[in-house]
Design an enzyme around this catalytic site. Structure first.
Site, PDB file in Angstrom:
ATOM      1  N   VAL A 316       0.842  -1.202   0.000  1.00  0.00           N
ATOM      2  CA  VAL A 316       0.000   0.000   0.000  1.00  0.00           C
ATOM      3  C   VAL A 316       0.876   1.251   0.000  1.00  0.00           C
ATOM      4  CG1 VAL A 316      -1.660   1.349   1.336  1.00  0.00           C
ATOM      5  CG2 VAL A 316      -1.983  -1.110   1.088  1.00  0.00           C
ATOM      6  N   TYR A 319       2.320   1.579  -3.386  1.00  0.00           N
ATOM      7  CA  TYR A 319       1.251   1.994  -4.288  1.00  0.00           C
ATOM      8  C   TYR A 319       1.205   3.512  -4.409  1.00  0.00           C
ATOM      9  CZ  TYR A 319      -3.651   3.307  -5.221  1.00  0.00           C
ATOM     10  OH  TYR A 319      -4.780   3.906  -5.684  1.00  0.00           O
ATOM     11  N   HIS A 320       1.494   4.205  -3.308  1.00  0.00           N
ATOM     12  CA  HIS A 320       1.437   5.667  -3.322  1.00  0.00           C
ATOM     13  C   HIS A 320       2.695   6.295  -3.891  1.00  0.00           C
ATOM     14  CE1 HIS A 320      -1.876   4.826  -0.490  1.00  0.00           C
ATOM     15  NE2 HIS A 320      -2.367   5.973  -0.923  1.00  0.00           N
ATOM     16  N   GLY A 321       3.783   5.554  -3.958  1.00  0.00           N
ATOM     17  CA  GLY A 321       4.983   6.112  -4.569  1.00  0.00           C
ATOM     18  C   GLY A 321       6.241   5.440  -4.062  1.00  0.00           C
ATOM     19  N   TYR A 465      -5.493  12.973  -4.895  1.00  0.00           N
ATOM     20  CA  TYR A 465      -5.161  11.598  -5.292  1.00  0.00           C
ATOM     21  C   TYR A 465      -4.883  11.467  -6.786  1.00  0.00           C
ATOM     22  CZ  TYR A 465      -5.001   8.332  -1.462  1.00  0.00           C
ATOM     23  OH  TYR A 465      -4.582   7.598  -0.377  1.00  0.00           O
TER      24      TYR A 465
END
Length: 468
Positions: A316, A319-321, A465
């Site tokens: 996770v 997933y964001h970077g 987002y």
């Protein structure tokens, strides 16, 4: 094109709805598919080519995997190839710049090429494609033989850019059978207006407070200012993201689709586990179904449970970077959830409800610092100020000014986190007589007018987002 733009609200959406409702039979699908591509190409003229290629490639792969169901070894090989291609392309766009920048910093050679920019929405539509491919491999759904229906699933503009992440089994039947009605159109409009209010009025307004605090040097920031900035970000990201999600659900209903809600009042949670259970529920469901359960889910062995939770939250974070702050944020959330699952739940069950809420909010706010900081050093410095280390004082003029001038906004937004506010709107809408219908229409018309005023004259920023 974004949902909160004047072009979308007053040009694109009305034209699409008129053509869509007037089109007979299967022509509705053609109108909607064309609208999806125009919507995406408006801001991603190059990215739309990647999207089209992805649709064609995965449509073929779905048929290929379905044709090999009697030979699981060949089907598994096709699945692995598909996953490698989809994740490889996503990784190239999502992490290529960070990887090459890192290599350029450590290697004694110049690397002028910094990678391609991530096309907006690519992460979300790739995850939805993977849902389809995996479910076909598992035999839970049939491969989609109509490429137009498959393209509609992938490119549907209400969910294309920021979700919700809709799993294919949850929408398969709606691709063929859905109902259009005046009631559903009206319900969709209400979702759209409330979501627009969350974004244009609430999120963008409180975002100004966060921007002012984060622009301060660490030595110029008091404890009060640091906590205000963190609280402002927590409110901004919630109202920003849940606002988009509500607009997506509303637009889906206006087109006859029932998309899942993405938030369930997370800030009323009594633990961090409950908080993340209520936050971005569609992404949580995706990771649970396609990562957590395949790893073994909540096995009885405590060591494996911890491993599975940490593995999911590490993903996770990634997933964001590809950045240490996101990785540490993900592991921080995972460690808290693992601790609550193993032993903290006993303590939390014994606490009065309000103490559980305080516990949850404080730990979530600490996590948000890692999320919004550009690096680990900056996050630790900011956290230090929140707890007095390196702060300019407990309270200063800047902090008091921000608190006093924005106190009413903080109160309004905290109240907006509570379920009873939403139940109030629902109770007005559910009244059956015509008098209440007029009141309901007037309330939403007034909200929309306020939103339009903020869109044209107030502070305005992109959806947060979109970066992911």
């Amino acid at each position: 094109m974004l949902f909160d733009s004047v072009v979308f609200l007053f040009s694109f959406l009305p034209v699409v709805l008129i053509l869509y409702y007037l089109a007979p039979g299967r022509l509705k699908e053609a109108v909607l598919l064309l609208a999806n591509l125009v919507f995406y190409a408006w801001g991603e003229p190059v990215g739309v080519l990647v999207l089209i290629c992805s649709v064609i490639f995965n449509y073929i792969c779905g048929l290929d995997i379905a044709g090999k169901t009697k030979n699981r070894r060949r089907a598994r090989l096709s699945l692995i190839i598909n996953l490698a291609v989809n994740l490889g392309v996503l990784g190239f766009f999502k992490y290529g710049r960070a990887v090459l920048t890192g290599l350029g910093a450590v290697l004694p050679v110049d690397i002028p090429y910094q990678g391609e920019r991530l096309p907006i929405g690519m992460t979300f539509y790739t995850f939805q494609i993977l849902s389809y491919i995996i479910e076909v491999y598992r035999g839970n759904v049939k491969a989609q033989k109509n490429i137009m229906d498959f393209a509609l699933y992938v490119t549907m503009f209400p969910k294309l850019l920021i979700g919700p992440v809709v799993r294919y089994p949850d929408i398969e039947k709606q691709l063929h059978t859905r109902q259009l009605s005046v009631g559903k159109l009206g319900e969709g409009m209400m979702y759209l207006v409330l979501g627009l209010m969350k974004k244009a009025v609430l999120a963008d307004t409180i975002g100004v407070v966060y921007a002012k605090v984060i622009s301060l040097e660490t030595g110029q920031m008091s404890v009060l200012s640091a906590w205000l900035g963190c609280a402002a970000f927590a409110l901004q990201i919630y109202y920003d993201f849940s606002g988009y999600s509500d607009m997506a659900v509303g637009l889906g209903k206006m087109l006859g689709f029932d998309l899942p809600k993405n938030f369930d009042h997370p800030y009323i949670a009594g633990s961090t586990t409950e908080f993340w259970y209520r936050w971005h529920t569609s992404l949580r469901g995706w990771f649970r179904e396609y990562v957590y359960y395949p790893l073994g889910g909540g096995e009885t062995d405590e060591g494996r449970q911890v491993r599975n939770i940490l593995a999911v939250w590490l993903l996770v974070g990634l997933y964001h970077g590809l950045s240490w702050n996101y990785i540490v944020w993900g592991l921080y959330c995972g460690i808290l959830m693992a601790a609550e699952k193993l032993f903290l739940w006993r303590m939390l069950d014994g606490l009065p409800g309000f103490l559980g809420h305080i516990y949850s909010i404080v730990l979530v706010l600490i996590g948000w610092v890692f999320f919004f900081s550009p690096g680990i050093g900056e996050a630790l410095s900011y956290l230090g100020v929140m707890f007095g280390a390196g702060a300019s004082g407990l309270v200063d003029d800047q902090g008091m000014y921000l608190l006093v001038t924005n106190l009413s906004w903080f109160i309004i937004m905290v109240l907006g986190l509570m379920p009873f506010i939403h139940k109030g709107f629902d109770s007005i809408a559910d009244q059956g007589d015509k008098g209440w219908a007029v009141v309901n229409a007037a309330v939403y018309a007034l909200i929309f007018a306020v939103c339009f005023a903020y869109l044209t004259t107030g502070p305005h920023g992109p959806f947060l987002y979109l970066a992911f």
